[in-house]
Enzyme design. Structure first.
Site, PDB file in Angstrom:
ATOM      1  N   GLY A 128      56.089  46.525  67.174  1.00  0.00           N
ATOM      2  CA  GLY A 128      56.427  47.950  67.231  1.00  0.00           C
ATOM      3  C   GLY A 128      55.192  48.831  67.239  1.00  0.00           C
ATOM      4  CB  SER A 130      54.252  51.573  72.948  1.00  0.00           C
ATOM      5  OG  SER A 130      53.139  50.885  73.439  1.00  0.00           O
ATOM      6  CD  GLU A 246      44.508  34.752  70.265  1.00  0.00           C
ATOM      7  OE1 GLU A 246      43.525  35.491  70.011  1.00  0.00           O
ATOM      8  OE2 GLU A 246      44.914  33.871  69.491  1.00  0.00           O
ATOM      9  CB  SER A 370      47.073  51.051  81.979  1.00  0.00           C
ATOM     10  OG  SER A 370      46.029  51.973  81.753  1.00  0.00           O
ATOM     11  CD  GLU A 372      44.784  52.854  86.178  1.00  0.00           C
ATOM     12  OE1 GLU A 372      45.639  52.357  85.416  1.00  0.00           O
ATOM     13  OE2 GLU A 372      44.663  52.515  87.378  1.00  0.00           O
TER      14      GLU A 372
END
Lengths: 387, 374
Positions: A128, A130, A246, A370, A372
């Site tokens: 939990g 985002s 990882e 992401s 970006e």
């Protein structure tokens, strides 16, 4: 539980042979190369429990906690063989996230209570982190936990919570204070029982019309103080520390490698290899995959030598996820008029899930930071470019 | 920037890198490039002699031919360092390609060439290509104790400075390598300037007579020698281009941190940052591909090493060309001037990328060799 041995004392090739032989004999055929990227717990529980019985469910945990105790180099072999044999992804947030966090930062009571239940499959975890307004900018999260007697009252909402609907525990990042100068201060890590009153889970169908991820709502949810991991308000560093070696797997060649094999299958069946234009485009994709292997090896070697990964490993994630997309785009191009069908495309060598892969390939460029965000990390952390 | 990360147990590779850094302090690559170009030269004799003194020539020649007997890892690291320093003498052709050919030859003439190559006294240039770059042997005819050679060769390095050519010839369907002195009668040499400030030659042979003992190799040994020379040189070129790619991104990042517009370093702008990151990523992949090829070839010349080398040359070539081209852009108008070194890196990258197969051609060779289409 099976006896463990010192796996790290074996050569990579010895370990690979032992691991692959057992996996090949024990991973059910109907679960191999599943169309679904993230099957639900019940769909793969047979495999989960077989691994647990063998003691091979948790590759990295130290053996004293029931793991295999693999070093990073052996872990890479484990993941490679897993992918090569087409084993399904199992709900692994307990193994990959909660477990390592507790082993590193948990109290003895937390370890004693939670770790065995992860290995047994009794506790299925989700992550939990985002929130609707805290995605790439995670530190702006607002789900609040207010001290109340022996515990906390949690209110707020999480989103993009993978497999929350088949989990019964959630590793939660909450805001416990707003006093700090930096937003990263005042964040706390909590272990929350999802059967507690006030927790609501709502699955979100994705582009593939599967519900991999969910919204999770917290309405006056009580969390006892003993379920806080580490210090209150000091959770940000913990959440960041858990992802160690990882991070290399975010850039592993396995997804694009699988997609390329499917592209080759479709191309052979549809005669695309007699088209010089296709062969040229295919050759570029093939070489990109080949070179991704060389680049992956460069970082794997650092881990095998006992080193730690720097921010430069992000280059793999960017390249791998973008290559995956380009391969699936080419696959639709080869599909021609058939590129509007939802179902898998039949070929003489078996079906090709062209549309499934095309849709799935949107995701890896977004999740795990992401592309970006990864470029930001590289710009600042590797190239030392100014703000 | 990491560059080539190779196992270096006894520190030989680090020494080689250091020696290039020291060398380029005395012979600055960009200065030598411009001077040679402006003089219409094809090779700088002074720099070449210094390279011989540094022990860089004939690195791959076996010890029984007077060479250092070093491996491909050492050659790759040297080539990478030369690329970084923009030292642009035709080492790939006159040292690497010729050395590999001579490794497969025998006899007195071979020994003479090998010895001169290492010492820098003989400039031994391979002559074997047609216009399209493929092997195009001149025709040879046995006349008594001599061979008579007729035909044309393209893309010959250091055509004016060379003392000897190793010519690929063919007689009765059999290929041969022949040593040909520059002074041979009937040999005409035309030269043309190249993008990287040197000159390439076109050799026309009209009934050129060479003695029988000029024969260096014949038959299947020639195929083996040519194949090994092309493969090894491709790898060295890949390493050199990886060096160019790395140097170009380093310089461009440094420039973006320095150059101020709108009151800020241009390197603080996100659009510039992401472009630099992508360029850096390409350079990293180029280096990784070269390392993979070096290691695969070190285990023996086979299908796997062939694939790895094709991939490395394609990757490094594309990276060097893409990075230097974008680097020019990020240098703004300065980048378009001859005074700015970044343009020289671009020119060298384009020239090396065009040598022994461009990326598209190499990639097609790769997939043909893998045979996935069947």
């Amino acid at each position: 539980m099976a006896q463990q041995q010192d796996w790290n004392a074996l050569s990579d090739e010895e370990f690979r042979a032992i691991f692959a032989e057992w996996v090949d004999a024990n991973c059910p055929a109907e679960l191999r190369f599943m169309r679904k990227q993230r099957p639900l717990f019940d769909e793969v529980s047979v495999w989960y429990h077989r691994l647990a019985e063998k003691g091979w469910l948790s590759p990295v945990w130290p053996q004293e906690y029931g793991g295999m105790g693999l070093d990073a180099g052996k872990h890479i072999v484990y993941v490679e063989e897993w992918a090569r044999l087409g084993c399904p992804r199992i709900p692994d947030h307990g193994i990959g996230l909660t477990g390592p966090l507790l082993i590193q930062y948990g109290t003895q009571a937390q370890k004693d209570f939670f770790l065995p239940k992860i290995l047994s499959g009794e506790h299925v975890w989700c992550q939990g982190y985002s929130e609707p307004n805290a995605g790439s900018d995670l530190a702006s999260l607002r789900t609040s936990a207010v001290a109340d007697g022996d515990g906390f009252i949690v209110n707020g909402q999480k989103i993009w919570t993978t497999l929350a609907h088949c989990a019964n525990w959630i590793l939660l990042l909450v805001r416990t204070s707003n006093d700090g100068k930096k937003r990263q201060n005042g964040i706390t890590v909590m272990l929350v029982d999802m059967t507690t009153p006030g927790v609501t889970v709502r699955p979100i169908p994705n582009l593939r019309l599967e519900a991999d991820f969910c919204e999770v709502f917290f309405d006056n949810v009580y969390v006892p103080s003993e379920n806080v991991v580490g210090e209150v308000d000091q959770g940000w560093a913990l959440a960041k520390a858990v992802l160690g070696h990882e991070r290399i797997f975010l850039g592993a060649p396995s997804r694009p490698a699988y997609a390329l094999r499917r592209l080759e299958r479709l191309a052979r069946d549809r005669g695309a290899f007699s088209d010089a234009g296709f062969v040229s485009r295919y050759a570029r994709l093939r070489l990109d995959l080949f070179d991704l292997g060389s680049a992956f090896e460069r970082f794997a070697r650092v881990l095998r030598a006992g080193g730690t990964l720097g921010p430069d490993v992000s280059v793999l994630k960017i390249f791998s996820s973008e290559l995956y997309q380009r391969i699936t785009e080419e696959t639709l191009s080869v599909a021609g008029e058939e590129a509007r069908y939802w179902d898998d495309l039949p070929t003489g060598e078996g079906d090709v899930d062209a549309m499934n892969l095309y849709l799935d390939s949107r995701a890896p460029a977004i999740f795990g930071g992401s592309n970006e965000i990864q470029r930001e990390v590289l710009a600042k952390g590797v190239l030392g470019l100014p703000r | 920037m990491n560059g080539l990360i190779l196992d270096d147990p006894d520190g030989t590779l680090e020494m080689l890198r250091d020696s290039v850094v020291g060398f380029s302090a005395r012979h600055a690559g960009p200065d030598v490039f411009r001077a040679r170009r402006d003089n219409g030269g094809d090779l700088d004799r002074e720099v070449w002699s210094a390279m011989a003194e540094a022990g860089w020539l004939g690195l791959l020649l076996p010890e029984d031919k007077g060479g250092a007997g070093l491996g491909i890892a050492e050659q790759a690291v040297l080539s990478e360092a030369l690329g970084r320093a923009l030292l642009t003498e035709p080492l790939a052709q006159l040292s690497i390609f010729s050395s590999v050919l001579l490794s497969h030859c025998s006899g007195g003439e071979c020994a003479r060439l090998a010895e001169g190559l290492i010492a820098g006294t003989a400039l031994v240039s391979p002559a074997w290509q047609g216009r399209d770059g493929a092997a195009a042997p001149v025709s040879a005819r046995k006349v008594g104790e001599e061979f008579s050679l007729s035909g044309e060769m393209r893309h010959v390095s250091a055509p004016t400075s060379a003392t000897d050519f190793i010519v690929l010839a063919e007689a009765d369907g059999k290929q041969m390598l022949v040593s040909l002195p520059v002074s041979a009668e009937g040999l005409r040499i035309e030269t043309a300037p190249t993008l990287d400030g040197t000159r390439l030659g076109r050799l026309s042979l009209a009934d050129v007579k060479v003695k029988e003992d000029a024969l260096l190799a014949i038959g299947s040994e020639v195929d083996v020698a040519m194949d090994a020379a092309v493969t090894t040189t491709r790898l060295a070129l890949a390493a050199e281009m990886a060096g160019i790619a790395t140097a170009a991104i380093e310089r461009t990042v440094a420039y973006a941190k320095e150059r101020v517009q709108f009151g800020k370093a241009i390197g603080s702008f996100q659009v510039v940052q992401h472009r630099l990151v992508d360029m850096w990523g390409e350079a990293e992949f180029a280096s990784a591909a070269v390392v993979n090829a070096v290691e695969t070839l070190s285990e023996g010349q086979n299908n796997a090493s062939r694939l790895a080398i094709l991939a490395a040359k394609a990757r490094a070539g594309e990276a060097a060309v893409n990075i230097t081209r974008r680097a020019i852009h990020l240098h703004g108008a300065m980048g378009f001037t001859d005074a700015c070194d970044i343009g020289l890196f671009m020119k060298r990258a384009v020239a090396l990328n065009a040598t022994l197969g461009q990326p598209e051609e190499l990639r097609l060779q790769f997939v043909a060799l893998e045979g996935v289409a069947a």
